[in-house]
Design a protein around this motif. Sequence first.
Motif, PDB file in Angstrom:
ATOM      1  N   TYR A 136     -25.425   6.465  -6.680  1.00 36.96           N
ATOM      2  CA  TYR A 136     -24.909   7.200  -5.519  1.00 36.96           C
ATOM      3  C   TYR A 136     -24.359   8.537  -6.013  1.00 36.96           C
ATOM      4  N   PRO A 137     -24.529   9.623  -5.227  1.00 38.35           N
ATOM      5  CA  PRO A 137     -24.012  10.942  -5.653  1.00 38.35           C
ATOM      6  C   PRO A 137     -22.495  11.023  -5.507  1.00 38.35           C
ATOM      7  N   ALA A 138     -21.808  10.303  -6.380  1.00 34.46           N
ATOM      8  CA  ALA A 138     -20.385  10.023  -6.194  1.00 34.46           C
ATOM      9  C   ALA A 138     -19.503  11.257  -6.103  1.00 34.46           C
ATOM     10  N   TRP A 139     -19.828  12.311  -6.837  1.00 37.57           N
ATOM     11  CA  TRP A 139     -18.886  13.425  -6.956  1.00 37.57           C
ATOM     12  C   TRP A 139     -19.386  14.707  -6.302  1.00 37.57           C
ATOM     13  N   ASP A 140     -20.369  14.593  -5.412  1.00 42.21           N
ATOM     14  CA  ASP A 140     -20.885  15.781  -4.730  1.00 42.21           C
ATOM     15  C   ASP A 140     -19.836  16.444  -3.848  1.00 42.21           C
ATOM     16  N   SER A 141     -18.979  15.641  -3.246  1.00 40.46           N
ATOM     17  CA  SER A 141     -17.998  16.156  -2.289  1.00 40.46           C
ATOM     18  C   SER A 141     -16.842  15.172  -2.190  1.00 40.46           C
ATOM     19  N   THR A 142     -15.802  15.559  -1.472  1.00 41.06           N
ATOM     20  CA  THR A 142     -14.703  14.616  -1.257  1.00 41.06           C
ATOM     21  C   THR A 142     -15.178  13.429  -0.416  1.00 41.06           C
ATOM     22  N   GLU A 143     -16.147  13.666   0.466  1.00 38.51           N
ATOM     23  CA  GLU A 143     -16.668  12.576   1.297  1.00 38.51           C
ATOM     24  C   GLU A 143     -17.402  11.543   0.444  1.00 38.51           C
ATOM     25  N   THR A 144     -18.222  12.009  -0.495  1.00 41.21           N
ATOM     26  CA  THR A 144     -18.929  11.048  -1.348  1.00 41.21           C
ATOM     27  C   THR A 144     -17.956  10.356  -2.308  1.00 41.21           C
ATOM     28  N   ALA A 145     -16.934  11.071  -2.757  1.00 41.30           N
ATOM     29  CA  ALA A 145     -15.919  10.444  -3.613  1.00 41.30           C
ATOM     30  C   ALA A 145     -15.158   9.371  -2.841  1.00 41.30           C
ATOM     31  N   ARG A 146     -14.933   9.617  -1.556  1.00 45.30           N
ATOM     32  CA  ARG A 146     -14.254   8.625  -0.713  1.00 45.30           C
ATOM     33  C   ARG A 146     -15.132   7.382  -0.543  1.00 45.30           C
ATOM     34  N   TRP A 147     -16.444   7.586  -0.363  1.00 40.92           N
ATOM     35  CA  TRP A 147     -17.385   6.459  -0.279  1.00 40.92           C
ATOM     36  C   TRP A 147     -17.343   5.659  -1.582  1.00 40.92           C
ATOM     37  N   PHE A 148     -17.380   6.368  -2.703  1.00 45.12           N
ATOM     38  CA  PHE A 148     -17.390   5.716  -4.014  1.00 45.12           C
ATOM     39  C   PHE A 148     -16.102   4.930  -4.240  1.00 45.12           C
ATOM     40  N   ALA A 149     -14.995   5.444  -3.716  1.00 35.80           N
ATOM     41  CA  ALA A 149     -13.717   4.732  -3.831  1.00 35.80           C
ATOM     42  C   ALA A 149     -13.760   3.412  -3.075  1.00 35.80           C
ATOM     43  N   ALA A 150     -14.294   3.437  -1.853  1.00 36.86           N
ATOM     44  CA  ALA A 150     -14.390   2.202  -1.071  1.00 36.86           C
ATOM     45  C   ALA A 150     -15.335   1.214  -1.744  1.00 36.86           C
ATOM     46  N   PHE A 151     -16.437   1.731  -2.266  1.00 37.01           N
ATOM     47  CA  PHE A 151     -17.394   0.895  -3.003  1.00 37.01           C
ATOM     48  C   PHE A 151     -16.712   0.231  -4.191  1.00 37.01           C
ATOM     49  N   TRP A 152     -16.012   1.043  -4.997  1.00 39.37           N
ATOM     50  CA  TRP A 152     -15.435   0.513  -6.227  1.00 39.37           C
ATOM     51  C   TRP A 152     -14.233  -0.394  -5.967  1.00 39.37           C
ATOM     52  N   ALA A 153     -13.464  -0.107  -4.932  1.00 44.69           N
ATOM     53  CA  ALA A 153     -12.333  -0.985  -4.618  1.00 44.69           C
ATOM     54  C   ALA A 153     -12.838  -2.390  -4.299  1.00 44.69           C
ATOM     55  N   HIS A 154     -13.940  -2.471  -3.553  1.00 48.26           N
ATOM     56  CA  HIS A 154     -14.482  -3.786  -3.202  1.00 48.26           C
ATOM     57  C   HIS A 154     -15.165  -4.438  -4.402  1.00 48.26           C
ATOM     58  N   LEU A 155     -15.951  -3.652  -5.150  1.00 52.40           N
ATOM     59  CA  LEU A 155     -16.616  -4.210  -6.328  1.00 52.40           C
ATOM     60  C   LEU A 155     -15.591  -4.696  -7.353  1.00 52.40           C
ATOM     61  N   ALA A 156     -14.484  -3.976  -7.490  1.00 52.78           N
ATOM     62  CA  ALA A 156     -13.434  -4.389  -8.429  1.00 52.78           C
ATOM     63  C   ALA A 156     -12.884  -5.761  -8.062  1.00 52.78           C
ATOM     64  N   ARG A 157     -12.703  -5.993  -6.779  1.00 51.76           N
ATOM     65  CA  ARG A 157     -12.201  -7.305  -6.344  1.00 51.76           C
ATOM     66  C   ARG A 157     -13.210  -8.412  -6.656  1.00 51.76           C
ATOM     67  N   ILE A 158     -14.484  -8.129  -6.446  1.00 51.92           N
ATOM     68  CA  ILE A 158     -15.521  -9.130  -6.739  1.00 51.92           C
ATOM     69  C   ILE A 158     -15.558  -9.427  -8.238  1.00 51.92           C
ATOM     70  N   ILE A 159     -15.531  -8.376  -9.045  1.00 57.22           N
ATOM     71  CA  ILE A 159     -15.546  -8.553 -10.496  1.00 57.22           C
ATOM     72  C   ILE A 159     -14.346  -9.385 -10.943  1.00 57.22           C
ATOM     73  N   SER A 160     -13.177  -9.081 -10.388  1.00 56.78           N
ATOM     74  CA  SER A 160     -11.966  -9.811 -10.756  1.00 56.78           C
ATOM     75  C   SER A 160     -12.052 -11.282 -10.348  1.00 56.78           C
TER      76      SER A 160
END
Length: 260
Positions: A136-160
Amino acid sequence: MKVYLKPIILIMWVVLRAVVTSSGADHLSGSKLGIHLIGRYTPAARKVIAAGPRVIKVFDLDGDMIEAMRDYKSRYPRGKVVLRIYNQLRYDRDSDPVKSAEDYWLRGLKPHIDRLSEEERKLIDYLEGPNECEAYPAWDSTETARWFAAFWAHLARIISRNGFKPCAGSIPVGNPPGTIREMEAKIEAFLPALEEVKRLGGAWSYHSYSLDYTTDLKVERWTSLRYRIFYDYLRRRHPHLADLPLILTEGGIDRRGDPD
């Protein structure tokens, strides 16, 4: 299809909140240098492992990688292992970040993890997700960074939930791009992921390459040392996150080394 990997073997670990509090524990090395293992556990790699690096990174679970992890953990139980699993999953800009994180786990990580025995799972401390901006183009904009944050917050919980610590970001050298203000805005947008990763006892990661060999800090501040700008911002605006560990999971000279 051939997969071309950067010829990097060394990684560095910046311990901003000491996970290993003493280089004497298990006789771990006092150095911040580790090793990035890809496929083969060579005689040279065995010498590095024997020296007791505080952290190692393993790419995939094929070849000699499980043997390498087992050797390392038998010698240094408190040493840390980071695992990256290769895949080619991609997500559209308008995809749902939570559903994408679930898909990433189910198709990108779980099939590989399920091959491991319980003893082998215990060899792994940190589990990475998407590499750089490949999914995913994570750092193209603040909007994509916000998407990446939501993605990673959920993936982090699954990994944990599956017994590992999340290692989020895998931020490519020179990213997030832009001016200091633009960079800080993207880190701010990524904050929900950092909050969740810290709550779960995880870390985040940056790829610390020098583009052209130099020891000029004014140059390296924008490439290999760019993460220092992240922490300058966190200390000013979000000091409770300033002790979140950062693992430099790749590092080296990206283009041209010292001609001498």
